[in-house]
Design an enzyme around this catalytic site. Sequence first.
Site, PDB file in Angstrom:
ATOM      1  N   HIS A 512       0.827  -1.206   0.000  1.00 44.66           N
ATOM      2  CA  HIS A 512       0.000   0.000   0.000  1.00 44.66           C
ATOM      3  C   HIS A 512       0.867   1.265   0.000  1.00 44.66           C
ATOM      4  CE1 HIS A 512      -3.520   2.510   1.374  1.00 44.66           C
ATOM      5  NE2 HIS A 512      -2.519   3.235   1.838  1.00 44.66           N
ATOM      6  N   GLU A 513       1.766   1.333   0.964  1.00 52.87           N
ATOM      7  CA  GLU A 513       2.593   2.540   1.083  1.00 52.87           C
ATOM      8  C   GLU A 513       3.479   2.708  -0.147  1.00 52.87           C
ATOM      9  OE1 GLU A 513       1.756   4.624   3.154  1.00 52.87           O
ATOM     10  OE2 GLU A 513       0.579   3.360   4.495  1.00 52.87           O
ATOM     11  N   HIS A 516       1.730   4.627  -2.751  1.00 55.68           N
ATOM     12  CA  HIS A 516       1.863   6.087  -2.608  1.00 55.68           C
ATOM     13  C   HIS A 516       3.196   6.551  -3.205  1.00 55.68           C
ATOM     14  CE1 HIS A 516      -1.671   6.916  -0.219  1.00 55.68           C
ATOM     15  NE2 HIS A 516      -1.332   6.076   0.747  1.00 55.68           N
ATOM     16  N   HIS A 519       3.063   6.566  -6.893  1.00 55.34           N
ATOM     17  CA  HIS A 519       2.244   7.684  -7.357  1.00 55.34           C
ATOM     18  C   HIS A 519       3.113   8.948  -7.426  1.00 55.34           C
ATOM     19  CE1 HIS A 519      -1.709  10.189  -6.797  1.00 55.34           C
ATOM     20  NE2 HIS A 519      -1.338  10.130  -8.050  1.00 55.34           N
TER      21      HIS A 519
HETATM   22 ZN   LIG Z   1      -2.450   5.280   2.306  1.00 51.73          ZN
END
Ligand SMILES: [Zn+2]
Length: 729
Positions: A512-513, A516, A519
């Site tokens: 998940h991290e 980021h 992104h």
């Molecule tokens: Zn997050």
Amino acid sequence: MRRVLISTVSVAVVFAAACQPAENTASVPAAVFDAATTEQLSTNPLLAEWTGANGGQPAFDKMDLALVKPALEAGMAAHLAEIDAIANNPAKPSFANTIEAMERAGDPLDRAMTYYGIWGSNLSTPEFRAIQSEMAKKLSEYQSRITQNTALFARIKALHDTEARLKLNPHQSRLLKLVYDRFQLNGAELDAEKKARYAAINQELAELHTKFSNNLLADEEGWVTFLTPKQIGGLPASFIASAKAEAEGRGKPGMYAITNTRSSIDPFLTYSTERGLRETVWSNYYSRGDNGDEHDNNAVIAKILQLRHERVGLLGYKTYADWQLQDNMATSPAEATALMEAVWRAAVARVGEEVADMQAVAAGEGARITIEPWDYRFYAEKVRKAKYDLDSDELKQYLQLDKLREAMFFVAGELFGFAFAPVDDGSIPVFHADVRVWEVTDKASGKHVGYWYLDPYARPGKRSGAWASSYRSHSTFDGPETVLSSNNSNFVKPGPGEPLLISYDDADTFFHEFGHALHSLSSTVEYPGLNGGVRDYTEFHSQLLERWLLTPQVVDTYFRHYKTGEPMPKALIDKINKAATFNQGFGTVEFLGSAIMDMRYHSIDPAGIDPRAFERQELAKLDMPKEIPMRHRSTQFGHIFSSEGYAAGYYGYLWADVLTSDAAEAFAEAPGGFYDKAVGKKLVDNLFAVRNAVDPRQAYRAFRGRDATIDALMRDRGFPVPAAGEGSK
Ligand SMILES: [Zn+2]
């Protein structure tokens, strides 16, 4: 958003800035600095330009607390002087001499804030917290002086009102809209008296937000449960080893420390056979900030809510939530609430089934108990074993942190065309010996993309949980600026030579991290201000990346037994897939409990509110299952009370998850599955690289050919899919 820590108002108005060659600023008169500021700018290492390859990196090796205050003060003064020069420019407003000039300003402060953020999140100490408490107010005041600068706003408004004549490209037009909206939503149009009150409220809020998080951190650090060797029944060997090391570090050799953080209590509550201790550990954790002592957050919350309500009232909004949702993907609190309610009913029904399963397991074992909140994880794990024959600890033996990191690099290579190479130790400064750095390049061209920092381990003074941050974001308008991105987790550091085995949930969070980070790294935007996040959209990219964890390409190569190196057996993978919807009632209800409370807190007039009573009363109205607490109870809900980051916006995780499930189905349906080149390219081009340069609804339509619907999310969670027309968005 690049500068989350400075953001005392909902949207950071401090724009990241690129280095500024003098010839490009010719249309703006030079800023005038006072002597003290000039002195600091030339001598304080926290304000200094970053040195090193590829645009330089923060000088984390020069961090010294004594430098913080003078750096921030000079950085703010310098930025304000630059803003004044832009605002008072006698030349007619132009996009270049106003918006671009603003984008270029504030560089030294940005650099100082990078270090400030590191101290706040990764290296906090009582000494730093004292500085933070003092600076919170000053930073807020500085920010208000920018958003409330009448001459500056007049220029922005003039550009906004004559936009058609400016011949802007679509990204410039988007940037102008975002800047204009931010100023307007933050009181730029108020009269002088209201502006003064507005700024005073923000200062007070900044102090209260800091107080809230410091109270919470104190309760996380201050409450530790020490176990004797007789009290470790049921706990996995790896957990026992780290709890032993933790106790030793706290001067209690021979004992085992359960710290008051999620990464420690979660495994304890899942495995400990000591029911009484489970209750103690559970109670310590869920009463953080609610103990009626000097760290109690109830009064802090009440004051925060009242001030927020008063502030948006100055702008003519009925509630804080109405104001907050102005620039989100959801168009109103009602639209966000409708989504939460549609999912809530199905989730609560599922909890009833989960508790019945657990109660049956307990009865089967002869335990004459009623499932209490501190039993949920423990019996859920037993149900998991009984129903799906899935043993979390067995799973963990195939989940090594190092291998998972390689898996993430593989996915980034396939999907984004990125290659990761470790930099030589010591060649790039780090703020702690445990931090490692990789250079990111484009696989095809070899072009430098950025650097990625990983700070994996828990330590005192590091906030709990996992997060991503950027030290520098992408831009090109003033010469190329590449990305410095960081992922931070709280894994318990293994003993020397031991592999770090992590739970399946933690593996998911790790991905998940990294989503980021990707992104940030994939950004191609021209202006730093277009890198900002949209609150209910910003978790989409990270949540989507979690979907690559269970792809065969990752599982077959990277899920390896830590002793034998054997791949994970097919039978175990089948079990994981079969158990995918397991415990979704718990996960959804604990999240939605918090998300709905967040929206309720911010949709009322909070005069005279008693948060403890309000929480109890609203959860009762909701029929919150008694076996599950809010994931973040009010007094520990840092997302919404330690800043305005997720205030009236915690629902955004669910909103983003609707997009995630829907986008994941686009891959699942594609000929090449999750590694389909065409869908992958569409994803990166339309939804990652553009950051906030394109309206998210438009961007999503460009990717999917339509809007997302709730159906895929309900399927993913094993909930009934609503009839056509219901709950689409
Ligand atoms: Zn997050």
